[in-house]
Design a protein around this motif. Sequence first.
Motif, PDB file in Angstrom:
ATOM      1  N   LEU A  93       3.817 -36.664  25.167  1.00 42.32           N
ATOM      2  CA  LEU A  93       4.800 -36.628  26.249  1.00 42.32           C
ATOM      3  C   LEU A  93       4.935 -35.224  26.821  1.00 42.32           C
ATOM      4  O   LEU A  93       4.882 -35.011  28.039  1.00 42.32           O
ATOM      5  CB  LEU A  93       6.148 -37.133  25.727  1.00 42.32           C
ATOM      6  CG  LEU A  93       7.216 -37.506  26.746  1.00 42.32           C
ATOM      7  CD1 LEU A  93       6.757 -38.672  27.603  1.00 42.32           C
ATOM      8  CD2 LEU A  93       8.519 -37.841  26.052  1.00 42.32           C
ATOM      9  N   ILE A  94       5.075 -34.231  25.954  1.00 50.26           N
ATOM     10  CA  ILE A  94       5.254 -32.852  26.415  1.00 50.26           C
ATOM     11  C   ILE A  94       3.977 -32.332  27.059  1.00 50.26           C
ATOM     12  O   ILE A  94       4.010 -31.669  28.109  1.00 50.26           O
ATOM     13  CB  ILE A  94       5.694 -31.963  25.243  1.00 50.26           C
ATOM     14  CG1 ILE A  94       7.051 -32.436  24.701  1.00 50.26           C
ATOM     15  CG2 ILE A  94       5.773 -30.509  25.670  1.00 50.26           C
ATOM     16  CD1 ILE A  94       7.470 -31.758  23.423  1.00 50.26           C
ATOM     17  N   ALA A  95       2.824 -32.642  26.449  1.00 49.64           N
ATOM     18  CA  ALA A  95       1.556 -32.176  27.020  1.00 49.64           C
ATOM     19  C   ALA A  95       1.315 -32.799  28.389  1.00 49.64           C
ATOM     20  O   ALA A  95       0.830 -32.131  29.308  1.00 49.64           O
ATOM     21  CB  ALA A  95       0.406 -32.510  26.074  1.00 49.64           C
ATOM     22  N   SER A  96       1.655 -34.075  28.541  1.00 47.61           N
ATOM     23  CA  SER A  96       1.451 -34.744  29.834  1.00 47.61           C
ATOM     24  C   SER A  96       2.326 -34.122  30.912  1.00 47.61           C
ATOM     25  O   SER A  96       1.861 -33.876  32.032  1.00 47.61           O
ATOM     26  CB  SER A  96       1.753 -36.239  29.705  1.00 47.61           C
ATOM     27  OG  SER A  96       0.906 -36.838  28.750  1.00 47.61           O
ATOM     28  N   PHE A  97       3.583 -33.866  30.600  1.00 47.75           N
ATOM     29  CA  PHE A  97       4.461 -33.242  31.583  1.00 47.75           C
ATOM     30  C   PHE A  97       3.946 -31.871  31.996  1.00 47.75           C
ATOM     31  O   PHE A  97       4.038 -31.488  33.169  1.00 47.75           O
ATOM     32  CB  PHE A  97       5.876 -33.117  31.019  1.00 47.75           C
ATOM     33  CG  PHE A  97       6.752 -34.294  31.327  1.00 47.75           C
ATOM     34  CD1 PHE A  97       7.067 -34.625  32.635  1.00 47.75           C
ATOM     35  CD2 PHE A  97       7.250 -35.086  30.310  1.00 47.75           C
ATOM     36  CE1 PHE A  97       7.875 -35.715  32.924  1.00 47.75           C
ATOM     37  CE2 PHE A  97       8.044 -36.175  30.589  1.00 47.75           C
ATOM     38  CZ  PHE A  97       8.363 -36.491  31.907  1.00 47.75           C
ATOM     39  N   THR A  98       3.401 -31.138  31.046  1.00 47.23           N
ATOM     40  CA  THR A  98       2.913 -29.799  31.377  1.00 47.23           C
ATOM     41  C   THR A  98       1.703 -29.856  32.302  1.00 47.23           C
ATOM     42  O   THR A  98       1.616 -29.120  33.287  1.00 47.23           O
ATOM     43  CB  THR A  98       2.551 -29.049  30.087  1.00 47.23           C
ATOM     44  OG1 THR A  98       3.676 -29.068  29.207  1.00 47.23           O
ATOM     45  CG2 THR A  98       2.174 -27.611  30.385  1.00 47.23           C
ATOM     46  N   VAL A  99       0.760 -30.743  31.977  1.00 41.52           N
ATOM     47  CA  VAL A  99      -0.443 -30.842  32.787  1.00 41.52           C
ATOM     48  C   VAL A  99      -0.147 -31.442  34.150  1.00 41.52           C
ATOM     49  O   VAL A  99      -0.747 -31.064  35.164  1.00 41.52           O
ATOM     50  CB  VAL A  99      -1.512 -31.663  32.040  1.00 41.52           C
ATOM     51  CG1 VAL A  99      -2.723 -31.906  32.922  1.00 41.52           C
ATOM     52  CG2 VAL A  99      -1.932 -30.934  30.786  1.00 41.52           C
ATOM     53  N   LEU A 100       0.808 -32.369  34.226  1.00 45.81           N
ATOM     54  CA  LEU A 100       1.084 -33.060  35.475  1.00 45.81           C
ATOM     55  C   LEU A 100       1.781 -32.182  36.505  1.00 45.81           C
ATOM     56  O   LEU A 100       2.015 -32.619  37.626  1.00 45.81           O
ATOM     57  CB  LEU A 100       1.946 -34.295  35.210  1.00 45.81           C
ATOM     58  CG  LEU A 100       1.218 -35.418  34.476  1.00 45.81           C
ATOM     59  CD1 LEU A 100       2.162 -36.528  34.130  1.00 45.81           C
ATOM     60  CD2 LEU A 100       0.069 -35.919  35.314  1.00 45.81           C
TER      61      LEU A 100
END
Length: 435
Positions: free
Chosen positions: A333-340
């Motif tokens: 969840l955190i990695a996706s928000f960062t990349v997005l």
Amino acid sequence: MREYLLTLFVTAAVTYLLTGAVRRFAIAAGAMPEIRARDVHKEPTPRLGGLAMFGGLCAGLLISRHLPGMERVFTDSSDVQALMSGCALICLLGVIDDKWGVDAIIKLLGQALAAGIMVWQGIVILWLPIPGHGTYSLSPTQGAILTIAVVVITINAVNFVDGLDGLAAGMVCIGALAFFVYAYRLWFGYGIAEAAAPTMFTALLIGMCAGFLPHNLHPARIFMGDSGSMLIGLMLSAAAITLTGRIDPETIADLSGSQTFATHKLVPVYIPLILPFAVLIVPLLDLVMAVTRRGWAGRSPFAADKGHLHHRLLEIGHSHSRAVLIMYFWSGLIASFTVLISVRPARRPIVYAGLGFIALGLIVLLLPWFRPNVPKWLYAAVPPRYRGQGRRRASTEAEKDSDIAPESLEQPWPAPESDPRPVAGSGSRGRRGPL
């Protein structure tokens, strides 16, 4: 993309095949420490899984050297040589620790030495892009100190989270996937040559973790040990440094003609090393909490305990597999928000909808008492603990409503009195009778 996928698959396949041989070697070498008070496994399990991961890394680098489009990573800089030097030293240190044990201070010095070797060979943070102030160039001493600090912190963050079967390998694999997507966009989307090395490093890291995970999932047949956890932590930090510390935001500004556009695209890089720290926010938070907890209790920050996040998840009632899934969800969840952050605004509603479903699944995982009543036709698709919940509830309610006490069902008749006479062969005086 095909070259990176081939590198990933070769690394994963070699790691997977080597892990079985390494497991037999670890058993023969006696690299199976006794179970400690903070461990959650029930029987001694061989370690040294980092040897298989290092073998997969070597195989991936060997194949990638001969692939078109990836040769320049080996010829244009010394990043690969620096990475291999640091990985070889940190893996050797981990093997010694897995077999004989190493003092925490010596281990910390060894980690700093591995980071220093990489700095000496060229993997170093050159500048920091700061929003609103431009690019701040670092002196060689400042760059070396900051690089060593980043490497050591990342290594120990991964090492601290390695407490459940498949946890460290899965979380690092998720973080490497997010990092790969971002680095690949910079490399092929904007033609930034400095992003070629971290793109390859993260592809290798994904293959190492994916190849080792089948052997390490609960119940684990082998542990990666410090030889594996420190190795993948070093590789993740090396990828972050070669990406964040090498790319000048003005490069994208020149390509796009807009500083605002460049700022939007490089938000994860603008704050120093935010992307690797974001994908490792859960283990980093665990690291900070552990150091604070032990310091508050008057103990050494390196003293092991049973207060990590994964231990707390087990204490509140989660199973081993569910605790690992919860940590996976948080990292994803955190990695996706960062990349997005770098995704086009027109696509964000769809992406946020997907993240909403992920958050909903996380809420479900956080309920340790949640046991759905699964129908029979879904038994093959759900874990065994969810099967037959309705029947068990019905039988429990029927037993409560019954007039027969459970004690009477367990022992309906009184036990016969024992015969005081000696039994033949029951002791030194037991005899069959008179001769």
